[in-house]
Motif scaffolding. Structure first.
Motif, short mmCIF file in Angstrom:
data_model
loop_
_atom_site.label_atom_id
_atom_site.label_comp_id
_atom_site.label_asym_id
_atom_site.label_seq_id
_atom_site.Cartn_x
_atom_site.Cartn_y
_atom_site.Cartn_z
N ALA A 173 22.37 -42.90 1.04
CA ALA A 173 21.43 -43.40 -0.23
C ALA A 173 22.33 -43.49 -1.36
N ALA A 174 23.23 -42.64 -1.64
CA ALA A 174 24.30 -42.85 -2.84
C ALA A 174 25.22 -43.73 -2.56
N GLY A 175 25.39 -44.31 -1.56
CA GLY A 175 26.59 -45.67 -1.46
C GLY A 175 27.66 -45.06 -0.94
N THR A 176 28.22 -43.61 -0.84
CA THR A 176 29.22 -43.04 -0.47
C THR A 176 29.54 -43.06 1.01
N LEU A 177 28.67 -43.47 1.82
CA LEU A 177 28.89 -43.47 3.36
C LEU A 177 27.88 -44.45 3.95
N THR A 178 28.24 -45.32 4.64
CA THR A 178 27.53 -46.22 5.38
C THR A 178 26.68 -45.78 6.63
N PRO A 179 25.75 -46.40 7.40
CA PRO A 179 25.36 -45.80 8.49
C PRO A 179 26.47 -45.98 9.63
N ASP A 206 21.26 -51.20 9.59
CA ASP A 206 21.71 -51.14 8.36
C ASP A 206 20.72 -50.22 7.39
N SER A 207 19.48 -50.32 7.91
CA SER A 207 18.41 -49.67 7.03
C SER A 207 17.21 -48.84 8.10
N GLY A 208 16.23 -48.16 7.28
CA GLY A 208 15.64 -47.34 7.84
C GLY A 208 15.73 -46.10 7.51
N PRO A 209 14.48 -45.14 7.52
CA PRO A 209 14.58 -43.66 7.12
C PRO A 209 15.50 -42.85 7.78
N LEU A 210 15.88 -43.37 9.13
CA LEU A 210 16.97 -42.25 9.88
C LEU A 210 18.24 -43.38 10.05
N ALA A 211 18.43 -44.22 9.30
CA ALA A 211 19.51 -44.98 9.47
C ALA A 211 20.97 -44.07 9.40
N GLY A 212 21.66 -44.43 10.07
CA GLY A 212 23.14 -43.50 10.16
C GLY A 212 22.95 -42.22 10.71
N GLY A 262 15.64 -46.60 12.51
CA GLY A 262 17.12 -46.81 12.14
C GLY A 262 18.11 -45.88 12.82
N ALA A 263 17.52 -44.90 13.38
CA ALA A 263 18.35 -43.85 14.31
C ALA A 263 19.23 -44.57 15.23
N VAL A 264 20.36 -44.15 15.73
CA VAL A 264 21.12 -44.43 16.87
C VAL A 264 21.01 -43.36 18.11
N ALA A 265 20.68 -43.80 19.23
CA ALA A 265 20.67 -42.85 20.33
C ALA A 265 21.97 -43.08 20.95
#
Lengths: 409, 409
Positions: free
Chosen positions: B12-18, B50-56, B98-101
């Protein structure tokens, strides 16, 4: 129709072999199915056990129920050619009892409402009902002595009524649904189609290992006649069938009285689709998220509706269902069974709809056993529905059998 | 450990991408998994939204849970290379958030008791627990911020306690089990592993679409300390962890008192295995009937035991469970939460057993939410278990979070 009890008696007497009984079904399928279309697959060379309590019994398996030896295609192109690794629990159980999973029967897509191409065996211009279309048609046409269906709203009792065969939707989870495609985990219930009530009792007792289900007493039952006023009134044919069911029950010694259901049951009836659609949207999340456009219109509309239901509305519906189950349990202190409509009337004269489950969905939600008893008559088949207390499947079948006997006799 | 909330805050702070967050997990897996063995498959190239409440958020999926993009092998050679057509409902839901299995995690065969080769991340000579071995080890070792497990007796809370991570076994069916291999349809419950209680609350709120689960109030709870005397006493380490949990709760403002459970709950505890083994035998009918000799010894013994259970004994156990749930519901009028042992002690010093679920199986049977809170200490991890009322998952997590905060603080 092919009676399971009759086939078993002939096998026990040595006048028919299990293989011969399976061949009878193959012959009936060859003769009748071209005009009906009840099957999506037939096993060309299944194992045919020589012994077991259901040896010689060919079973139709609704195509949302896993089979290792035949594809399981869910009535959906998304599952074209799909082969599960193993059999569903109920299929494995049937095989271990000596039965033969001979064929997969047609189902609406994911057991929802989009019609199959199957025709009613009593008139090809009419629907056989759904979602267990092929199973009801196969038994009603005399092609199989036993078939498996599932009911989430009215998918066992209604098609049985339309196709003129007996059927039971047993108590919730009496037959495990493991290996059956889920639409609604709170509602989906495996059921059986057979020629008569005695055939159902024999099969259900064997499948569940509960001997008491066969031969339970139906003596002098107290029967409540329920017209479910919360639902739109049924046709004259359904009213006539119910009147004949009542008269038959009285002739057989039942004490019959009318009952207006308490408001808690009406409130549950009104919320059935909230549970069904919400859970369907979650159960079919992979299909809906990835392949919504490939879904046929009626199931897509149900899932769209489910997508718009908030968890709080779903929780509210579940609480109403819970409350209604408690109230219904109390009613069964005063009555042994409820007698009501199986369907709003005979099968509609269309292949574009599977008919209306409005006289079924309350009982599915309550988890209580329901039996369709065909009412003999001149026109298209119409049945009456006997509903019993949760876990009282044997007694419910016994009451249904008593009515069936008086109707025939 | 990798905190879901921390990763989300950095994104959210932009210091890490998903994608960067997923790569963090890959790096941790490369560094730590060779000594642990938590995984049976890792997706080399998953879609990374790239988005979604559990992106990354990379999720570990217990290998009895269907995934379309990776094999689902059930911890059994009978499912070697098995590829389901679709994702389980919970996996599809996670992806839509947004999560990744990212990986499949080890499971005992059909989530029963035969150990996996997975090692405890805190000491490789100790079990990580089971049946959700890989999911607990992966989160406990800091390789993933979130993992899915299932609990039928104690397969989420116990391995979490052994591996030093937080976990929740939510209310029964709060997360649908559609697409999860069934062992016991009355008991199987999907659960979550994460670094801390706040991470669990965030994930469970998102997965269930129930915002109220996150940020529920834990203020001034009335807590009952339950030692479950019907079970063999736990180790000194478990007693010490519970004492520290009690002290932390009191420091945080809870009113704490001891509670001896009513006999109805002891009676249910004693009958858990009747339900589990009976249903297991029916759920795994295809495997048991066709491949009994190929099953490892512990699950085979459970299914043999289930094969000998009569329906009447099963019905009796279900009635006891039903009665106990009513009694427990009444207790929660007097208490907001129960505080009890998560496991009999730290992870046993063996890879030949997954430990003992005796402090878990009652709560699974009751269908109530259970949270493991790790208790900081010098030796191997030990946790305490917070148990709440059915449907009160948010409040249960809030009480657990309050204790967690006081333990850390």
């Amino acid at each position: 129709m092919l009676s399971l009890l009759d086939l078993r008696a002939r096998i026990a007497a040595g006048t028919l072999t299990p293989r011969g009984a399976i061949d009878l079904c193959r012959g009936a399928i060859a003769a009748r199915d071209p005009g009906i279309g009840a099957f999506v697959a037939i096993d060309p060379d299944p194992a045919i056990p020589d012994s077991g309590p259901l040896a010689g019994i060919a079973v139709g398996v609704k195509d949302i129920i896993d089979t290792a030896s035949m594809p399981t295609q869910m009535g959906s192109g998304l599952y074209d050619g799909w082969r599960p690794r193993g059999d569903a629990a109920v299929v494995a159980r049937l095989k271990s009892l000596g039965a033969v999973a001979l064929a997969k029967t047609t189902t609406t897509t994911f057991a929802s409402s989009d019609p199959t191409a199957t025709r009613n065996p009593h008139d090809p211009g009419h629907t056989p009902g759904g979602s267990s279309a092929g199973s009801a048609a196969a038994v009603g046409a005399g092609m199989l002595p036993l078939a498996l269906g599932t009911q989430t709203a009215g998918s066992v009792i209604r098609p049985a009524s339309y196709c003129g065969c007996a059927a039971i939707k047993p108590s919730f989870r009496l037959i495990p649904t493991v290996g059956v495609k889920t639409y609604s985990w709170a509602l989906d219930t495996l059921g059986l189609f057979a020629a008569g009530v005695g055939d159902l009792a024999c099969a259900l007792a064997a499948i569940t290992g509960r001997d008491g289900i066969e031969g339970a007493s139906g003596d002098s039952p107290r029967i409540a006649v329920v017209r479910l006023q919360v639902a739109e009134a049924p046709s004259a044919e359904a009213e006539d069938a119910l009147a004949r069911g009542v008269a038959a029950a009285e002739r057989a010694g039942a004490r019959v009285s009318d009952l207006t259901l308490p408001p808690e049951l009406d409130a549950a009836w009104e919320r059935h689709s909230v549970i069904q659609d919400y859970e369907g949207r979650h159960a079919l999340a992979w299909e809906y998220t990835n392949h919504r456009e490939a879904l046929p219109p009626l199931v897509r509309a149900h899932l769209d509706a489910g997508d718009a239901i908030a968890p709080a509305a779903y929780d509210d519906a579940r609480r109403h269902a819970h409350r209604a189950r408690r109230v219904l349990k109390g009613l069964f202190d005063e009555f042994d069974a409820i007698l009501t409509f199986s369907a709003p009337g005979p099968a509609p004269a269309t292949l574009a709809s599977t008919g209306d489950p409005r006289f079924n969905r309350l009982w599915t939600q309550m988890g209580v056993p329901c039996v369709n008893v065909p009412v003999p008559g001149d026109g298209l088949p119409v049945g009456v529905q006997v509903v019993g207390r949760f876990g009282g499947d044997g007694r419910t079948l016994a009451v249904a059998g008593m009515i069936e006997g008086a109707l025939r006799g």
